[in-house]
Design a protein around this motif. Structure first.
Motif, PDB file in Angstrom:
ATOM      1  N   ALA A  40      76.171 -53.376  47.769  1.00 25.78           N
ATOM      2  CA  ALA A  40      76.351 -52.197  46.616  1.00 25.78           C
ATOM      3  C   ALA A  40      75.184 -51.331  46.799  1.00 25.78           C
ATOM      4  CB  ALA A  40      76.205 -52.757  45.463  1.00 25.78           C
ATOM      5  N   ALA A  41      74.148 -51.978  47.331  1.00 30.39           N
ATOM      6  CA  ALA A  41      72.898 -50.851  47.266  1.00 30.39           C
ATOM      7  C   ALA A  41      73.081 -50.096  48.548  1.00 30.39           C
ATOM      8  CB  ALA A  41      71.782 -51.650  47.737  1.00 30.39           C
ATOM      9  N   VAL A  42      73.573 -50.408  49.655  1.00 31.89           N
ATOM     10  CA  VAL A  42      73.979 -49.622  50.889  1.00 31.89           C
ATOM     11  C   VAL A  42      74.881 -48.644  50.573  1.00 31.89           C
ATOM     12  CG1 VAL A  42      74.955 -49.874  53.193  1.00 31.89           C
ATOM     13  CG2 VAL A  42      73.256 -51.576  52.394  1.00 31.89           C
ATOM     14  N   SER A  43      75.784 -48.947  49.741  1.00 33.12           N
ATOM     15  CA  SER A  43      76.820 -48.117  49.353  1.00 33.12           C
ATOM     16  C   SER A  43      76.244 -46.976  48.722  1.00 33.12           C
ATOM     17  CB  SER A  43      78.121 -48.728  48.602  1.00 33.12           C
ATOM     18  OG  SER A  43      78.990 -47.789  47.985  1.00 33.12           O
ATOM     19  N   ALA A  44      75.577 -47.134  47.672  1.00 34.13           N
ATOM     20  CA  ALA A  44      74.836 -46.278  47.000  1.00 34.13           C
ATOM     21  C   ALA A  44      73.900 -45.327  47.645  1.00 34.13           C
ATOM     22  CB  ALA A  44      74.041 -46.801  45.812  1.00 34.13           C
ATOM     23  N   LYS A  45      73.387 -45.712  48.974  1.00 35.27           N
ATOM     24  CA  LYS A  45      72.268 -45.208  49.615  1.00 35.27           C
ATOM     25  C   LYS A  45      72.982 -44.109  50.601  1.00 35.27           C
ATOM     26  CE  LYS A  45      68.014 -44.450  50.953  1.00 35.27           C
ATOM     27  NZ  LYS A  45      66.867 -44.145  50.226  1.00 35.27           N
ATOM     28  N   CYS A  46      73.997 -44.596  51.071  1.00 38.40           N
ATOM     29  CA  CYS A  46      74.832 -43.800  52.094  1.00 38.40           C
ATOM     30  C   CYS A  46      75.940 -43.029  51.689  1.00 38.40           C
ATOM     31  CB  CYS A  46      75.356 -44.581  53.314  1.00 38.40           C
ATOM     32  SG  CYS A  46      76.752 -45.821  52.852  1.00 38.40           S
ATOM     33  N   GLY A  47      76.428 -43.102  50.350  1.00 38.57           N
ATOM     34  CA  GLY A  47      77.436 -42.272  49.702  1.00 38.57           C
ATOM     35  C   GLY A  47      78.719 -42.540  50.173  1.00 38.57           C
ATOM     36  N   LEU A  48      78.896 -43.861  50.585  1.00 41.63           N
ATOM     37  CA  LEU A  48      80.197 -44.520  51.170  1.00 41.63           C
ATOM     38  C   LEU A  48      80.729 -45.393  50.212  1.00 41.63           C
ATOM     39  CD1 LEU A  48      79.695 -44.097  55.110  1.00 41.63           C
ATOM     40  CD2 LEU A  48      81.066 -42.676  53.609  1.00 41.63           C
ATOM     41  N   PRO A  49      82.063 -45.554  50.016  1.00 41.11           N
ATOM     42  CA  PRO A  49      82.242 -46.770  49.189  1.00 41.11           C
ATOM     43  C   PRO A  49      82.329 -47.948  49.827  1.00 41.11           C
ATOM     44  CG  PRO A  49      84.205 -45.530  50.220  1.00 41.11           C
ATOM     45  CD  PRO A  49      82.907 -44.633  50.418  1.00 41.11           C
ATOM     46  N   ALA A  50      82.192 -48.930  49.070  1.00 43.31           N
ATOM     47  CA  ALA A  50      81.971 -50.310  49.736  1.00 43.31           C
ATOM     48  C   ALA A  50      82.941 -50.696  50.678  1.00 43.31           C
ATOM     49  CB  ALA A  50      81.994 -51.420  48.575  1.00 43.31           C
ATOM     50  N   SER A  51      84.388 -50.069  50.272  1.00 41.00           N
ATOM     51  CA  SER A  51      85.443 -50.518  51.340  1.00 41.00           C
ATOM     52  C   SER A  51      85.341 -50.059  52.635  1.00 41.00           C
ATOM     53  CB  SER A  51      86.879 -49.906  50.625  1.00 41.00           C
ATOM     54  OG  SER A  51      86.528 -48.405  50.458  1.00 41.00           O
ATOM     55  N   SER A  52      84.390 -48.868  52.670  1.00 39.37           N
ATOM     56  CA  SER A  52      84.536 -48.298  54.048  1.00 39.37           C
ATOM     57  C   SER A  52      83.217 -49.081  54.604  1.00 39.37           C
ATOM     58  CB  SER A  52      83.652 -46.843  53.820  1.00 39.37           C
ATOM     59  OG  SER A  52      84.518 -45.929  53.261  1.00 39.37           O
ATOM     60  N   ILE A  53      82.267 -49.511  54.229  1.00 41.23           N
ATOM     61  CA  ILE A  53      81.548 -50.488  54.785  1.00 41.23           C
ATOM     62  C   ILE A  53      82.133 -52.039  55.285  1.00 41.23           C
ATOM     63  CG2 ILE A  53      79.302 -51.950  54.453  1.00 41.23           C
ATOM     64  CD1 ILE A  53      78.440 -50.090  52.050  1.00 41.23           C
ATOM     65  N   TRP A  55      85.131 -52.265  56.057  1.00 37.83           N
ATOM     66  CA  TRP A  55      86.056 -51.753  57.196  1.00 37.83           C
ATOM     67  C   TRP A  55      85.139 -51.897  58.461  1.00 37.83           C
ATOM     68  CZ3 TRP A  55      86.496 -48.367  61.062  1.00 37.83           C
ATOM     69  CH2 TRP A  55      87.762 -48.316  61.831  1.00 37.83           C
ATOM     70  N   HIS A  56      83.861 -51.675  58.358  1.00 41.27           N
ATOM     71  CA  HIS A  56      83.051 -51.838  59.807  1.00 41.27           C
ATOM     72  C   HIS A  56      82.572 -52.885  59.871  1.00 41.27           C
ATOM     73  CE1 HIS A  56      83.268 -47.326  60.844  1.00 41.27           C
ATOM     74  NE2 HIS A  56      83.048 -46.910  59.665  1.00 41.27           N
ATOM     75  N   PHE A  57      82.011 -53.521  58.836  1.00 44.54           N
ATOM     76  CA  PHE A  57      81.135 -54.903  58.936  1.00 44.54           C
ATOM     77  C   PHE A  57      81.881 -55.896  57.777  1.00 44.54           C
ATOM     78  CE2 PHE A  57      78.533 -51.078  59.288  1.00 44.54           C
ATOM     79  CZ  PHE A  57      77.865 -51.594  60.603  1.00 44.54           C
ATOM     80  N   LYS A  58      81.883 -57.264  58.350  1.00 49.81           N
ATOM     81  CA  LYS A  58      82.754 -58.309  57.574  1.00 49.81           C
ATOM     82  C   LYS A  58      81.891 -58.342  56.241  1.00 49.81           C
ATOM     83  CE  LYS A  58      82.150 -62.647  59.265  1.00 49.81           C
ATOM     84  NZ  LYS A  58      82.229 -63.462  60.221  1.00 49.81           N
ATOM     85  N   ASP A  59      80.597 -58.510  56.483  1.00 46.45           N
ATOM     86  CA  ASP A  59      79.768 -58.923  55.215  1.00 46.45           C
ATOM     87  C   ASP A  59      78.430 -58.641  55.332  1.00 46.45           C
ATOM     88  OD1 ASP A  59      78.704 -60.871  57.063  1.00 46.45           O
ATOM     89  OD2 ASP A  59      79.835 -62.402  56.321  1.00 46.45           O
ATOM     90  N   LYS A  60      77.357 -58.824  54.502  1.00 45.58           N
ATOM     91  CA  LYS A  60      76.138 -58.376  54.619  1.00 45.58           C
ATOM     92  C   LYS A  60      75.318 -59.022  56.140  1.00 45.58           C
ATOM     93  CE  LYS A  60      72.475 -60.101  52.315  1.00 45.58           C
ATOM     94  NZ  LYS A  60      71.393 -60.404  51.107  1.00 45.58           N
ATOM     95  N   ASP A  61      75.610 -60.109  56.327  1.00 48.93           N
ATOM     96  CA  ASP A  61      74.919 -60.866  57.497  1.00 48.93           C
ATOM     97  C   ASP A  61      75.591 -59.989  58.838  1.00 48.93           C
ATOM     98  OD1 ASP A  61      73.687 -62.787  56.281  1.00 48.93           O
ATOM     99  OD2 ASP A  61      74.998 -64.210  56.723  1.00 48.93           O
ATOM    100  N   ASP A  62      76.631 -59.630  58.868  1.00 50.49           N
ATOM    101  CA  ASP A  62      77.249 -58.683  59.888  1.00 50.49           C
ATOM    102  C   ASP A  62      76.503 -57.478  60.063  1.00 50.49           C
ATOM    103  OD1 ASP A  62      78.876 -58.609  62.252  1.00 50.49           O
ATOM    104  OD2 ASP A  62      80.309 -57.359  60.855  1.00 50.49           O
ATOM    105  N   LEU A  63      76.457 -56.828  58.778  1.00 51.25           N
ATOM    106  CA  LEU A  63      75.788 -55.423  58.737  1.00 51.25           C
ATOM    107  C   LEU A  63      74.107 -55.607  59.204  1.00 51.25           C
ATOM    108  CD1 LEU A  63      75.398 -52.721  57.755  1.00 51.25           C
ATOM    109  CD2 LEU A  63      75.327 -53.535  55.384  1.00 51.25           C
ATOM    110  N   ILE A  64      73.549 -56.616  58.614  1.00 53.73           N
ATOM    111  CA  ILE A  64      71.883 -56.830  59.070  1.00 53.73           C
ATOM    112  C   ILE A  64      72.084 -57.191  60.557  1.00 53.73           C
ATOM    113  CG2 ILE A  64      70.028 -58.228  59.086  1.00 53.73           C
ATOM    114  CD1 ILE A  64      70.329 -56.468  56.579  1.00 53.73           C
ATOM    115  N   ALA A  65      72.943 -57.728  61.263  1.00 55.06           N
ATOM    116  CA  ALA A  65      72.906 -58.191  62.644  1.00 55.06           C
ATOM    117  C   ALA A  65      73.132 -56.983  63.119  1.00 55.06           C
ATOM    118  CB  ALA A  65      73.766 -59.259  63.106  1.00 55.06           C
ATOM    119  N   ALA A  66      73.983 -56.087  63.039  1.00 47.60           N
ATOM    120  CA  ALA A  66      74.314 -54.692  63.685  1.00 47.60           C
ATOM    121  C   ALA A  66      73.103 -53.811  63.503  1.00 47.60           C
ATOM    122  CB  ALA A  66      75.564 -54.178  63.064  1.00 47.60           C
ATOM    123  N   VAL A  67      72.039 -54.018  62.563  1.00 48.16           N
ATOM    124  CA  VAL A  67      70.990 -53.150  62.415  1.00 48.16           C
ATOM    125  C   VAL A  67      70.169 -53.608  63.407  1.00 48.16           C
ATOM    126  CG1 VAL A  67      69.185 -52.643  61.010  1.00 48.16           C
ATOM    127  CG2 VAL A  67      71.272 -52.385  59.898  1.00 48.16           C
TER     128      VAL A  67
END
Length: 208
Positions: A40-53, A55-67
């Motif tokens: 939710a915080a990432v969605s608010a920061k980047c201006g993209l809906p959670a569904s878009s996030i 679509w790219h990343f399975k969950d928060k762990d996957d997102l942090i790993a990608a970073v």
């Protein structure tokens, strides 16, 4: 517009969206750490809906790993010993240390977030922590290869000892700068650290 052009535009938009998501995650995780980072915080920061996030990343762990993976790829380019035509072995080592320091000053979030994850223990280990430890091992191997290149007579135990000391010392200097801020010249500190490691390697190679 032809279908190939449409497909290329979609791919370009997808790449751009992914970078926006990762950039937003870097900012949030750098400020709030792993626990404080949410979709939710990432969605608010980047201006993209959670569904878009999602679509790219399975969950928060996957997102942090990608970073961590993205930042590490950029940072690893600095862990490269300059060529022989750039100076003496010591000058090459200190130049490498300075490049590493500058990369951390410019983009500290990789190591900051990675160390946070590495120091935390959970019943289920976050994928980001696993990725950080893996890429950290890659960096350690690169440093060990540097030691072996400059001091080919050192045995495996000596190379391992010097590599451990080099990595641990760099971690400590980075944490010290995180605590004290820009008053700490990380470039100068890592150059000094490199000189100390080089001197220790020289003594070990000479059997002293």
């Amino acid at each position: 517009m032809t279908r190939p052009q449409t497909a290329r535009r979609k791919r370009a938009n997808g790449v751009e969206s992914r970078q926006r998501i990762l950039d937003a995650t870097v900012e949030i995780a750098g400020e709030r750490g792993y626990e404080g980072t949410s979709i939710a915080a990432v969605s608010a920061k980047c201006g993209l809906p959670a569904s878009s996030i999602y679509w790219h990343f399975k969950d928060k762990d996957d997102l942090i790993a990608a970073v961590i993976e993205r930042s590490f790829e950029t940072w690893l380019q600095a862990v490269e010993l300059p060529g022989e035509d750039t100076g003496t072995p010591l000058e090459r080592v200190t130049a490498m240390a300075a490049n590493i320091a500058r990369s951390l000053v410019d983009a500290p979030d990789f190591l900051r977030l990675g160390l946070m994850l590495a120091l935390e223990r959970r019943p289920v280990e976050p994928r980001g922590r696993t990725v950080f430890l893996q890429v950290r091992e890659t960096a350690a191997r690169r440093i060990a290869e540097t030691v072996e290149t400059l001091f080919p007579d050192l045995d495996e135990d000596a190379v391992r000892t010097l590599t451990t000391y080099a990595v641990a010392g760099a971690d400590g200097l980075f944490v010290h700068r995180e605590i004290h801020g820009d008053a700490v010249d990380l470039v100068a500190m890592l150059e000094l650290h490199a000189e100390v490691v080089y001197e220790a390697a020289s003594r070990m190679a000479a059997g002293r």
